[in-house]
Design a protein around this motif. Structure first.
Motif, PDB file in Angstrom:
ATOM      1  N   SER A  88       6.973-122.979  33.363  1.00 58.04           N
ATOM      2  CA  SER A  88       6.447-123.481  34.974  1.00 58.04           C
ATOM      3  C   SER A  88       5.020-124.000  34.739  1.00 58.04           C
ATOM      4  O   SER A  88       3.710-123.237  33.831  1.00 58.04           O
ATOM      5  N   LYS A  89       4.093-124.633  35.245  1.00 56.91           N
ATOM      6  CA  LYS A  89       2.860-125.262  35.277  1.00 56.91           C
ATOM      7  C   LYS A  89       1.787-123.876  35.351  1.00 56.91           C
ATOM      8  O   LYS A  89       1.039-124.072  34.879  1.00 56.91           O
ATOM      9  N   GLU A  90       2.498-123.504  36.846  1.00 58.49           N
ATOM     10  CA  GLU A  90       1.523-121.965  36.751  1.00 58.49           C
ATOM     11  C   GLU A  90       1.100-121.462  35.939  1.00 58.49           C
ATOM     12  O   GLU A  90       0.478-120.548  35.619  1.00 58.49           O
ATOM     13  N   HIS A  91       2.904-120.974  34.997  1.00 62.86           N
ATOM     14  CA  HIS A  91       2.928-119.950  34.260  1.00 62.86           C
ATOM     15  C   HIS A  91       2.139-120.177  33.267  1.00 62.86           C
ATOM     16  O   HIS A  91       1.022-119.628  32.400  1.00 62.86           O
ATOM     17  N   VAL A  92       1.682-121.920  32.565  1.00 58.86           N
ATOM     18  CA  VAL A  92       1.290-122.121  31.540  1.00 58.86           C
ATOM     19  C   VAL A  92      -0.500-122.466  31.712  1.00 58.86           C
ATOM     20  O   VAL A  92      -1.082-120.766  30.799  1.00 58.86           O
ATOM     21  N   ALA A  93      -1.160-122.535  33.420  1.00 59.55           N
ATOM     22  CA  ALA A  93      -2.221-122.180  34.189  1.00 59.55           C
ATOM     23  C   ALA A  93      -2.653-120.982  34.019  1.00 59.55           C
ATOM     24  O   ALA A  93      -3.776-121.066  33.358  1.00 59.55           O
ATOM     25  N   ASN A  94      -2.008-119.514  34.304  1.00 57.47           N
ATOM     26  CA  ASN A  94      -2.191-118.957  34.369  1.00 57.47           C
ATOM     27  C   ASN A  94      -2.012-118.123  32.818  1.00 57.47           C
ATOM     28  O   ASN A  94      -3.412-117.442  32.352  1.00 57.47           O
ATOM     29  N   TRP A  95      -1.647-118.423  31.218  1.00 58.97           N
ATOM     30  CA  TRP A  95      -1.235-118.050  30.383  1.00 58.97           C
ATOM     31  C   TRP A  95      -2.286-118.655  29.598  1.00 58.97           C
ATOM     32  O   TRP A  95      -3.536-117.120  29.104  1.00 58.97           O
ATOM     33  N   ILE A  96      -3.114-119.499  30.036  1.00 54.64           N
ATOM     34  CA  ILE A  96      -4.566-120.113  28.980  1.00 54.64           C
ATOM     35  C   ILE A  96      -5.726-120.047  29.639  1.00 54.64           C
ATOM     36  O   ILE A  96      -6.263-119.848  29.496  1.00 54.64           O
ATOM     37  N   SER A  97      -5.718-119.156  31.556  1.00 55.10           N
ATOM     38  CA  SER A  97      -6.838-118.611  32.419  1.00 55.10           C
ATOM     39  C   SER A  97      -6.870-117.081  31.476  1.00 55.10           C
ATOM     40  O   SER A  97      -8.379-117.488  31.150  1.00 55.10           O
ATOM     41  N   GLY A  98      -5.766-117.320  31.053  1.00 54.95           N
ATOM     42  CA  GLY A  98      -6.150-115.760  30.379  1.00 54.95           C
ATOM     43  C   GLY A  98      -6.562-115.341  28.984  1.00 54.95           C
ATOM     44  O   GLY A  98      -6.535-114.352  28.921  1.00 54.95           O
ATOM     45  N   LYS A  99      -6.565-116.231  27.880  1.00 50.38           N
ATOM     46  CA  LYS A  99      -7.227-116.740  27.059  1.00 50.38           C
ATOM     47  C   LYS A  99      -8.670-116.902  27.259  1.00 50.38           C
ATOM     48  O   LYS A  99      -8.900-117.835  27.556  1.00 50.38           O
ATOM     49  N   GLU A 100      -9.304-116.289  26.011  1.00 49.32           N
ATOM     50  CA  GLU A 100     -10.918-116.005  25.599  1.00 49.32           C
ATOM     51  C   GLU A 100     -10.405-117.410  24.936  1.00 49.32           C
ATOM     52  O   GLU A 100     -10.204-117.119  23.897  1.00 49.32           O
ATOM     53  N   ASN A 101     -11.815-118.524  24.858  1.00 53.35           N
ATOM     54  CA  ASN A 101     -12.004-119.574  24.061  1.00 53.35           C
ATOM     55  C   ASN A 101     -10.625-119.959  23.554  1.00 53.35           C
ATOM     56  O   ASN A 101     -10.439-120.782  22.064  1.00 53.35           O
ATOM     57  N   PHE A 102      -9.419-120.431  24.609  1.00 46.44           N
ATOM     58  CA  PHE A 102      -8.097-121.458  23.722  1.00 46.44           C
ATOM     59  C   PHE A 102      -8.466-122.646  24.434  1.00 46.44           C
ATOM     60  O   PHE A 102      -8.694-122.465  25.574  1.00 46.44           O
ATOM     61  N   GLU A 103      -8.402-123.483  23.956  1.00 46.58           N
ATOM     62  CA  GLU A 103      -8.074-125.249  23.330  1.00 46.58           C
ATOM     63  C   GLU A 103      -7.234-125.942  23.413  1.00 46.58           C
ATOM     64  O   GLU A 103      -6.658-125.548  21.691  1.00 46.58           O
ATOM     65  N   PHE A 104      -6.313-126.019  23.634  1.00 45.90           N
ATOM     66  CA  PHE A 104      -5.545-127.235  23.401  1.00 45.90           C
ATOM     67  C   PHE A 104      -5.568-128.794  23.832  1.00 45.90           C
ATOM     68  O   PHE A 104      -5.516-129.036  24.783  1.00 45.90           O
ATOM     69  N   LYS A 105      -6.042-129.315  22.665  1.00 45.11           N
ATOM     70  CA  LYS A 105      -6.420-130.991  23.259  1.00 45.11           C
ATOM     71  C   LYS A 105      -5.311-131.572  23.714  1.00 45.11           C
ATOM     72  O   LYS A 105      -5.264-133.421  23.372  1.00 45.11           O
ATOM     73  N   TYR A 106      -4.217-131.797  23.274  1.00 45.77           N
ATOM     74  CA  TYR A 106      -3.456-132.276  23.428  1.00 45.77           C
ATOM     75  C   TYR A 106      -2.942-131.876  25.474  1.00 45.77           C
ATOM     76  O   TYR A 106      -3.714-131.354  26.308  1.00 45.77           O
ATOM     77  N   LYS A 107      -2.620-133.460  26.054  1.00 40.60           N
ATOM     78  CA  LYS A 107      -2.337-133.216  27.682  1.00 40.60           C
ATOM     79  C   LYS A 107      -0.898-132.426  27.752  1.00 40.60           C
ATOM     80  O   LYS A 107      -0.152-133.020  26.882  1.00 40.60           O
ATOM     81  N   LEU A 108      -1.494-131.659  28.305  1.00 41.14           N
ATOM     82  CA  LEU A 108      -0.492-130.874  28.482  1.00 41.14           C
ATOM     83  C   LEU A 108       0.887-131.128  30.267  1.00 41.14           C
ATOM     84  O   LEU A 108       0.167-130.844  31.077  1.00 41.14           O
ATOM     85  N   ILE A 109       1.928-130.624  29.313  1.00 41.31           N
ATOM     86  CA  ILE A 109       3.138-131.237  30.417  1.00 41.31           C
ATOM     87  C   ILE A 109       3.926-130.409  30.583  1.00 41.31           C
ATOM     88  O   ILE A 109       4.656-129.934  29.581  1.00 41.31           O
ATOM     89  N   SER A 110       3.771-129.288  31.824  1.00 44.19           N
ATOM     90  CA  SER A 110       4.918-128.078  32.061  1.00 44.19           C
ATOM     91  C   SER A 110       5.558-128.507  33.091  1.00 44.19           C
ATOM     92  O   SER A 110       5.441-128.656  33.610  1.00 44.19           O
ATOM     93  N   GLY A 111       7.390-127.771  32.670  1.00 50.58           N
ATOM     94  CA  GLY A 111       7.753-127.794  33.494  1.00 50.58           C
ATOM     95  C   GLY A 111       8.490-128.863  34.091  1.00 50.58           C
ATOM     96  O   GLY A 111       8.999-128.646  35.431  1.00 50.58           O
ATOM     97  N   ASP A 112       8.230-130.337  33.146  1.00 48.24           N
ATOM     98  CA  ASP A 112       8.962-131.550  33.398  1.00 48.24           C
ATOM     99  C   ASP A 112      10.370-130.535  32.812  1.00 48.24           C
ATOM    100  O   ASP A 112      10.243-131.482  31.751  1.00 48.24           O
ATOM    101  N   SER A 113      11.461-130.775  33.333  1.00 44.42           N
ATOM    102  CA  SER A 113      12.402-130.521  33.069  1.00 44.42           C
ATOM    103  C   SER A 113      13.499-131.417  32.814  1.00 44.42           C
ATOM    104  O   SER A 113      14.166-132.221  31.965  1.00 44.42           O
ATOM    105  N   GLN A 114      13.107-133.258  33.301  1.00 44.97           N
ATOM    106  CA  GLN A 114      13.576-134.791  32.686  1.00 44.97           C
ATOM    107  C   GLN A 114      13.006-134.674  31.491  1.00 44.97           C
ATOM    108  O   GLN A 114      13.856-135.808  30.584  1.00 44.97           O
TER     109      GLN A 114
END
Length: 191
Positions: free
Chosen positions: A102-128
């Protein structure tokens, strides 16, 4: 003695049967999880063009999609190499990271990681999108990640690469150079 033979034979027989035929029952015995959902025909007909966010294909002649998850160690280990590709080719290619979380899970996970950066456009929870990617992955049908999808500007998948290997990063870069070199040549010829 008869009970001993039965108590050993029955579990062995079940493992053999489900190990060979479990996939037909929707089971992935190696991971102990249900088989990933596959896209229906309507989703396949729409294809990536209608599932991905709008992309300026005049500017972006290549699309790289990374199927990943926050719990996947190999996925996380390859992110610095993937970021390097964005830094080098991001002005002429589109980079998307898709997770079934889910978007919320990924956002929470990223916010809990210090100095984490993923420069790709993130798409989460899009089942289609995830179902379509699982279907396009003809080797594992979405049961293994990371997976990289190399897509041309006509939204056709040219190659699917499984795993976090240096050779896959090299292959992504070769794909990008080939696609983007052709664009640069056309621009030079038009001048």
């Amino acid at each position: 003695m008869y009970k001993l033979i039965i108590s050993i034979a029955v579990p062995v027989l079940l493992v053999i049967l489900f190990g060979q035929f479990g996939e037909g029952l929707g089971l992935n015995m190696m991971q102990g999880a249900p088989k990933p959902q596959q896209a229906d025909e309507a989703t396949l007909e729409k294809g990536l063009r209608n599932v991905l966010p709008p992309i300026d294909t005049a500017k972006n002649q290549a699309i790289v999609i990374n199927r990943w998850a926050t719990w996947c160690g190999p996925c996380l280990e390859e992110i610095p190499d993937l970021n390097r590709l964005v830094e080098t080719y991001g002005d002429r290619a589109t980079f998307i990271a898709a997770s079934d979380e889910s978007k919320e899970h990924v956002a929470n996970w990223i916010s809990g990681k210090e100095n984490f950066e993923f420069k790709y456009k993130l798409i989460s929870g899009d089942s289609q999108l995830i179902e379509l990617l699982n279907t396009l992955d003809t080797k594992t049908k979405g049961s293994a990640i990371p997976v990289h999808y190399l897509v041309n500007s006509d939204y056709e998948v040219e190659k699917v690469l499984l795993g976090a290997m240096e050779s896959n990063i090299d292959e992504i870069e070769t794909f990008l150079k080939k696609k983007l070199d052709n664009v640069d040549r056309v621009k030079i010829d038009l001048m």
